[in-house]
Scaffold this motif. Structure first.
Motif, PDB file in Angstrom:
ATOM      1  N   GLY A  32       0.788  -1.331   0.159  1.00 42.79           N
ATOM      2  CA  GLY A  32      -0.049  -0.037  -0.024  1.00 42.79           C
ATOM      3  C   GLY A  32       0.900   1.249   0.097  1.00 42.79           C
ATOM      4  O   GLY A  32       0.249   2.470  -0.016  1.00 42.79           O
ATOM      5  N   HIS A  33       2.055   1.213   0.066  1.00 44.47           N
ATOM      6  CA  HIS A  33       2.836   2.333  -0.018  1.00 44.47           C
ATOM      7  C   HIS A  33       2.870   3.091  -1.401  1.00 44.47           C
ATOM      8  O   HIS A  33       2.811   2.172  -2.542  1.00 44.47           O
ATOM      9  N   GLU A  34       2.502   4.280  -1.601  1.00 43.52           N
ATOM     10  CA  GLU A  34       2.196   5.044  -2.987  1.00 43.52           C
ATOM     11  C   GLU A  34       3.175   6.170  -3.199  1.00 43.52           C
ATOM     12  O   GLU A  34       3.408   6.528  -4.245  1.00 43.52           O
ATOM     13  N   ARG A  35       3.523   6.782  -2.067  1.00 44.67           N
ATOM     14  CA  ARG A  35       4.398   8.013  -2.148  1.00 44.67           C
ATOM     15  C   ARG A  35       5.757   7.587  -2.406  1.00 44.67           C
ATOM     16  O   ARG A  35       6.468   6.708  -1.864  1.00 44.67           O
ATOM     17  N   VAL A  36       6.466   8.227  -3.524  1.00 50.67           N
ATOM     18  CA  VAL A  36       7.575   7.725  -4.088  1.00 50.67           C
ATOM     19  C   VAL A  36       8.622   8.018  -3.008  1.00 50.67           C
ATOM     20  O   VAL A  36       9.794   7.253  -2.831  1.00 50.67           O
ATOM     21  N   LYS A  37       8.565   9.111  -2.373  1.00 47.74           N
ATOM     22  CA  LYS A  37       9.623   9.293  -1.349  1.00 47.74           C
ATOM     23  C   LYS A  37       9.482   8.004  -0.168  1.00 47.74           C
ATOM     24  O   LYS A  37      10.656   7.651   0.208  1.00 47.74           O
ATOM     25  N   GLU A  38       8.478   7.917   0.214  1.00 47.57           N
ATOM     26  CA  GLU A  38       8.337   6.798   1.110  1.00 47.57           C
ATOM     27  C   GLU A  38       8.779   5.318   0.364  1.00 47.57           C
ATOM     28  O   GLU A  38       9.199   4.540   1.126  1.00 47.57           O
ATOM     29  N   LEU A  39       8.331   5.138  -0.766  1.00 50.10           N
ATOM     30  CA  LEU A  39       8.719   3.953  -1.344  1.00 50.10           C
ATOM     31  C   LEU A  39      10.226   3.682  -1.297  1.00 50.10           C
ATOM     32  O   LEU A  39      10.894   2.833  -0.888  1.00 50.10           O
ATOM     33  N   HIS A  40      11.034   4.856  -1.677  1.00 52.81           N
ATOM     34  CA  HIS A  40      12.407   4.915  -1.781  1.00 52.81           C
ATOM     35  C   HIS A  40      13.015   4.586  -0.240  1.00 52.81           C
ATOM     36  O   HIS A  40      13.888   3.784  -0.329  1.00 52.81           O
ATOM     37  N   LYS A  41      12.453   5.263   0.666  1.00 49.96           N
ATOM     38  CA  LYS A  41      13.017   4.961   2.173  1.00 49.96           C
ATOM     39  C   LYS A  41      12.738   3.638   2.492  1.00 49.96           C
ATOM     40  O   LYS A  41      13.582   3.114   3.132  1.00 49.96           O
ATOM     41  N   GLN A  42      11.386   3.191   2.196  1.00 49.40           N
ATOM     42  CA  GLN A  42      11.327   1.546   2.557  1.00 49.40           C
ATOM     43  C   GLN A  42      12.192   0.770   1.853  1.00 49.40           C
ATOM     44  O   GLN A  42      12.691  -0.217   2.435  1.00 49.40           O
ATOM     45  N   ALA A  43      12.255   1.012   0.426  1.00 47.85           N
ATOM     46  CA  ALA A  43      13.224   0.098  -0.300  1.00 47.85           C
ATOM     47  C   ALA A  43      14.666   0.194   0.254  1.00 47.85           C
ATOM     48  O   ALA A  43      15.156  -1.011   0.151  1.00 47.85           O
ATOM     49  N   VAL A  44      15.327   1.425   0.479  1.00 53.40           N
ATOM     50  CA  VAL A  44      16.390   1.223   1.217  1.00 53.40           C
ATOM     51  C   VAL A  44      16.554   0.325   2.366  1.00 53.40           C
ATOM     52  O   VAL A  44      17.826  -0.464   2.453  1.00 53.40           O
ATOM     53  N   ASN A  45      15.758   0.177   3.275  1.00 55.69           N
ATOM     54  CA  ASN A  45      15.659  -0.845   4.240  1.00 55.69           C
ATOM     55  C   ASN A  45      15.986  -2.191   3.845  1.00 55.69           C
ATOM     56  O   ASN A  45      16.649  -3.159   4.429  1.00 55.69           O
ATOM     57  N   TYR A  46      15.210  -2.456   2.836  1.00 59.41           N
ATOM     58  CA  TYR A  46      15.325  -4.028   2.022  1.00 59.41           C
ATOM     59  C   TYR A  46      16.536  -4.400   1.604  1.00 59.41           C
ATOM     60  O   TYR A  46      17.089  -5.191   1.451  1.00 59.41           O
ATOM     61  N   VAL A  47      16.919  -3.353   0.706  1.00 58.09           N
ATOM     62  CA  VAL A  47      18.204  -3.548  -0.194  1.00 58.09           C
ATOM     63  C   VAL A  47      19.650  -3.409   0.268  1.00 58.09           C
ATOM     64  O   VAL A  47      20.607  -3.670  -0.421  1.00 58.09           O
ATOM     65  N   ARG A  48      19.754  -2.481   1.228  1.00 53.39           N
ATOM     66  CA  ARG A  48      20.969  -2.101   1.795  1.00 53.39           C
ATOM     67  C   ARG A  48      21.641  -3.504   2.233  1.00 53.39           C
ATOM     68  O   ARG A  48      21.252  -4.506   2.368  1.00 53.39           O
ATOM     69  N   ALA A  49      23.006  -3.490   2.033  1.00 48.38           N
ATOM     70  CA  ALA A  49      23.864  -4.739   2.568  1.00 48.38           C
ATOM     71  C   ALA A  49      23.832  -5.386   3.502  1.00 48.38           C
ATOM     72  O   ALA A  49      23.766  -6.469   3.700  1.00 48.38           O
ATOM     73  N   GLY A  50      23.558  -4.523   4.673  1.00 45.44           N
ATOM     74  CA  GLY A  50      23.484  -4.971   5.860  1.00 45.44           C
ATOM     75  C   GLY A  50      22.121  -5.978   6.057  1.00 45.44           C
ATOM     76  O   GLY A  50      22.301  -6.949   6.931  1.00 45.44           O
ATOM     77  N   THR A  51      21.101  -5.436   5.571  1.00 47.85           N
ATOM     78  CA  THR A  51      19.779  -6.463   5.417  1.00 47.85           C
ATOM     79  C   THR A  51      20.142  -7.574   4.835  1.00 47.85           C
ATOM     80  O   THR A  51      19.954  -8.881   5.190  1.00 47.85           O
ATOM     81  N   GLN A  52      20.555  -7.663   3.819  1.00 50.22           N
ATOM     82  CA  GLN A  52      20.863  -8.689   2.846  1.00 50.22           C
ATOM     83  C   GLN A  52      21.750  -9.482   3.454  1.00 50.22           C
ATOM     84  O   GLN A  52      21.956 -10.794   3.488  1.00 50.22           O
TER      85      GLN A  52
END
Length: 130
Positions: A32-52
């Motif tokens: 349900g995320h729709e705002r691009v700024k929020e999408l980017h912020k959330q995506a960074v949490n998933y794709v950052r090397a530390g999470t991976q």
């Protein structure tokens, strides 16, 4: 296309990075995320090397022998230059991306779904279910 076993581990990671990024973006939209700024912020949490790297540590004991070999190849391959992260974390993230690339090329979408569900559990602060 060449056999995935003959491919350079960084090539598998290159593909895995794109597949994982697409899953993350699609998943965030489905949440349900729709705002691009929020999408980017959330995506960074998933794709950052530390999470991976964290995800890889959680998954590794449950991987079969071939999957573990793919991860080790990816983790041990030298290449790329980490930004804002230590080399060990970066290499583990590369191992995770190599694994995703392997799953993509070998048509193992169920394994990807299983792994990505664990990523989501971790980021939601839930206990990771085996």
């Amino acid at each position: 296309m060449r056999n995935w076993q003959e491919m350079n581990a960084l090539t598998l990671a290159y593909l895995g990075d794109a597949v994982y990024e697409l899953w993350v973006r699609t998943h965030l939209l489905e949440l349900g995320h729709e705002r691009v700024k929020e999408l980017h912020k959330q995506a960074v949490n998933y794709v950052r090397a530390g999470t991976q790297a964290q995800v890889l540590h959680a998954l590794f004991p449950e991987l079969d022998e071939v999957e573990q070999q793919v991860v080790i190849r990816g983790r041990n391959t030298k290449g790329g230059h980490p930004k804002n992260v230590d080399v060990v974390t970066y290499r583990h993230a590369t191992g995770f991306e190599s694994l995703v690339g392997y799953w993509q090329l070998s048509g193992q979408t169920d394994r990807m779904k299983w792994a990505f569900a664990k990523v989501d559990q971790m980021l939601r602060g839930e206990e990771v279910i085996k």
